[in-house]
Design an enzyme around this catalytic site. Structure first.
Site, PDB file in Angstrom:
ATOM      1  N   ASP A  12       0.854  -1.181   0.000  1.00 31.21           N
ATOM      2  CA  ASP A  12       0.000   0.000   0.000  1.00 31.21           C
ATOM      3  C   ASP A  12       0.894   1.236   0.000  1.00 31.21           C
ATOM      4  O   ASP A  12       2.061   1.173   0.405  1.00 31.21           O
ATOM      5  CB  ASP A  12      -0.925   0.027   1.223  1.00 31.21           C
ATOM      6  CG  ASP A  12      -1.921   1.181   1.157  1.00 31.21           C
ATOM      7  OD1 ASP A  12      -2.746   1.193   0.227  1.00 31.21           O
ATOM      8  OD2 ASP A  12      -1.855   2.073   2.009  1.00 31.21           O
ATOM      9  N   SER A  13       0.334   2.350  -0.434  1.00 33.72           N
ATOM     10  CA  SER A  13       1.093   3.604  -0.419  1.00 33.72           C
ATOM     11  C   SER A  13       1.344   4.084   1.004  1.00 33.72           C
ATOM     12  O   SER A  13       2.208   4.930   1.227  1.00 33.72           O
ATOM     13  CB  SER A  13       0.333   4.684  -1.196  1.00 33.72           C
ATOM     14  OG  SER A  13      -0.943   4.909  -0.617  1.00 33.72           O
ATOM     15  N   CYS A  75      -4.102  -1.400  -2.453  1.00 37.18           N
ATOM     16  CA  CYS A  75      -4.205   0.054  -2.620  1.00 37.18           C
ATOM     17  C   CYS A  75      -5.023   0.291  -3.871  1.00 37.18           C
ATOM     18  O   CYS A  75      -4.649  -0.170  -4.960  1.00 37.18           O
ATOM     19  CB  CYS A  75      -2.802   0.652  -2.762  1.00 37.18           C
ATOM     20  SG  CYS A  75      -2.743   2.403  -3.199  1.00 37.18           S
ATOM     21  N   GLU A 160      -4.544   9.737   8.362  1.00 41.43           N
ATOM     22  CA  GLU A 160      -3.106   9.581   8.579  1.00 41.43           C
ATOM     23  C   GLU A 160      -2.549  10.608   9.570  1.00 41.43           C
ATOM     24  O   GLU A 160      -1.438  10.441  10.064  1.00 41.43           O
ATOM     25  CB  GLU A 160      -2.360   9.636   7.250  1.00 41.43           C
ATOM     26  CG  GLU A 160      -2.732   8.486   6.331  1.00 41.43           C
ATOM     27  CD  GLU A 160      -1.584   7.956   5.513  1.00 41.43           C
ATOM     28  OE1 GLU A 160      -0.629   8.723   5.283  1.00 41.43           O
ATOM     29  OE2 GLU A 160      -1.641   6.777   5.108  1.00 41.43           O
ATOM     30  N   CYS A 194     -11.239   2.717  -0.889  1.00 39.94           N
ATOM     31  CA  CYS A 194      -9.913   3.102  -0.399  1.00 39.94           C
ATOM     32  C   CYS A 194      -9.710   2.336   0.893  1.00 39.94           C
ATOM     33  O   CYS A 194     -10.596   2.329   1.764  1.00 39.94           O
ATOM     34  CB  CYS A 194      -9.805   4.606  -0.161  1.00 39.94           C
ATOM     35  SG  CYS A 194      -8.246   5.115   0.608  1.00 39.94           S
ATOM     36  N   HIS A 196      -8.008   2.908   3.402  1.00 42.68           N
ATOM     37  CA  HIS A 196      -7.974   3.726   4.619  1.00 42.68           C
ATOM     38  C   HIS A 196      -9.368   3.894   5.232  1.00 42.68           C
ATOM     39  O   HIS A 196      -9.511   4.050   6.445  1.00 42.68           O
ATOM     40  CB  HIS A 196      -7.447   5.140   4.313  1.00 42.68           C
ATOM     41  CG  HIS A 196      -5.973   5.239   4.181  1.00 42.68           C
ATOM     42  ND1 HIS A 196      -5.283   4.676   3.145  1.00 42.68           N
ATOM     43  CD2 HIS A 196      -5.041   5.874   4.945  1.00 42.68           C
ATOM     44  CE1 HIS A 196      -3.997   4.950   3.275  1.00 42.68           C
ATOM     45  NE2 HIS A 196      -3.830   5.669   4.362  1.00 42.68           N
TER      46      HIS A 196
END
Length: 276
Positions: A12-13, A75, A160, A194, A196
Site C-alpha cells: 500500500d502507499s 491500494c 493519517e 480506499c 484507509h
C-alpha cells in the site's frame, strides 16, 4: 529444479493496506506475509498515472527480491493506475512466473450483488475516481448497474494525521456522503474504495440513511485471495507457511509502528527500507 519460495507480499502507499492484511491473515493465517507501506511518498491518490506506476513498479520489484511470487496491491490507487501495465508490460519480462493482483476486480465482481436498486456509490481517492476503473469493471459483471462516484480528498489526510475521530472529520464525512447521494437518490449500496476508509466506517454509516449499506473491501479481497490460491496451485506452492508477518516502510519505522496499530488492530514491529 528447486522452486523459489517466499511470503505473500501486500503493498500500500501507506497504512490502508493493513486493513486488508488484517482480514487476509484472519482467513489465511497459515501463510507468511510481508507488508510494505510507501509512506515516504504517500499519498498516491493525487499523483499522476505515470508517477503511481513508477512508484508501484519499484515496490513490486522490491517484493520480488524478497522472494515473493505473489504480490497484492492493497491500494485502490495503485490498482487503478499501475496494475494493468505491470501485469501486461513488466511481468512477462522481469518475472513471468510471478503474479501481481489488485483490489478493484474482486470488489467489482461482487458489489453488484449487494444492491437491490442497482444504483451503487463508489467513494475513493481522486486518482481512483478519475481512473474510471470501478465503473468499467463493474459494467463487465453487472451491465444493469449504475455507478456513481465521489472523490473524498480529505479523508486520507484526516486518517493519517489521527484526526479521523474528531469533530472535523464529521464535517468532511457529511460533505462527501451528501455529494454522493445528490447524484442519485436511488443509491442503496456504497463501496469504500480506499483501504484507509474502514477507519471512518462508523462515521460514514451514521451519516447515511439506514437503508444504505456500506461495504468494506478487506473481507472481499481475503476471500478472493483464498479462491485464487485454490485455483492456482502452482503459485500457492511457492508461498511459505509459517504464519509469520513482517512489516516494512519507506519512512520512519517508529512513526509507522505508532500508526499501524490503528489499521492492523494490534501492535507491530517495522523496519525502514529505501526504494530506488
Amino acid at each position: 529444479m528447486q522452486t523459489e519460495k517466499g511470503p505473500i507480499g501486500v503493498f500500500d502507499s501507506g497504512y490502508g493496506g493493513l486493513t486488508v492484511l488484517k482480514e487476509i491473515t484472519a482467513l489465511l493465517p497459515q501463510y507468511n506475509y510481508i507488508y510494505l507501506g510507501d509512506n515516504a511518498r504517500t499519498p498516491y491518490g493525487s499523483r499522476s498515472f505515470e508517477t503511481v506506476y513508477h512508484y508501484t513498479l519499484q515496490c513490486v520489484e522490491w517484493f520480488f527480491k524478497k522472494g515473493c511470487s505473489l504480490v497484492i496491491l492493497a491500494c485502490n490507487t495503485a490498482s487503478a493506475k499501475a496494475l494493468r501495465t505491470i501485469q501486461q508490460k513488466n511481468l512477462p519480462i522481469i518475472a513471468p512466473n510471478k503474479r501481481v493482483l489488485g483490489v478493484i476486480r474482486p470488489s467489482a465482481e461482487l458489489i453488484g450483488s449487494f444492491s437491490k436498486t442497482k444504483h451503487i456509490g463508489i467513494m475513493g481517492t481522486q486518482g481512483t475516481v478519475n481512473s474510471q476503473s470501478y465503473p468499467l469493471e463493474i459494467q463487465k459483471y453487472f451491465p444493469d448497474v449504475r455507478v456513481w462516484q465521489q472523490a473524498c480528498p480529505m479523508w486520507v489526510p484526516l486518517i493519517e494525521n489521527s484526526e479521523h475521530m474528531n469533530a472535523g472529520a464529521d464535517y468532511f464525512v457529511k460533505k462527501y456522503t451528501q455529494q454522493l447521494l445528490a447524484q442519485s437518490a436511488a443509491i442503496d449500496t456504497i463501496l469504500l474504495a480506499c483501504t484507509h476508509y474502514p477507519l471512518l466506517y462508523h462515521k460514514i454509516e451514521a451519516a447515511l440513511p439506514s437503508h444504505i449499506q456500506v461495504i468494506m473491501q478487506g473481507g472481499i479481497v481475503a476471500n478472493s485471495l483464498q479462491n485464487y490460491l485454490l485455483r492456482h496451485p502452482e503459485i500457492e506452492e511457492k508461498c511459505t507457511k509459517n504464519g509469520v508477518q513482517s512489516f516494512f516502510t519507506t519512512d520512519d519505522s517508529a512513526i509507522f509502528e505508532q500508526q499501524a496499530g490503528l489499521f492492523y488492530g494490534q501492535p507491530i514491529q517495522a523496519w525502514q527500507i529505501e526504494i530506488s
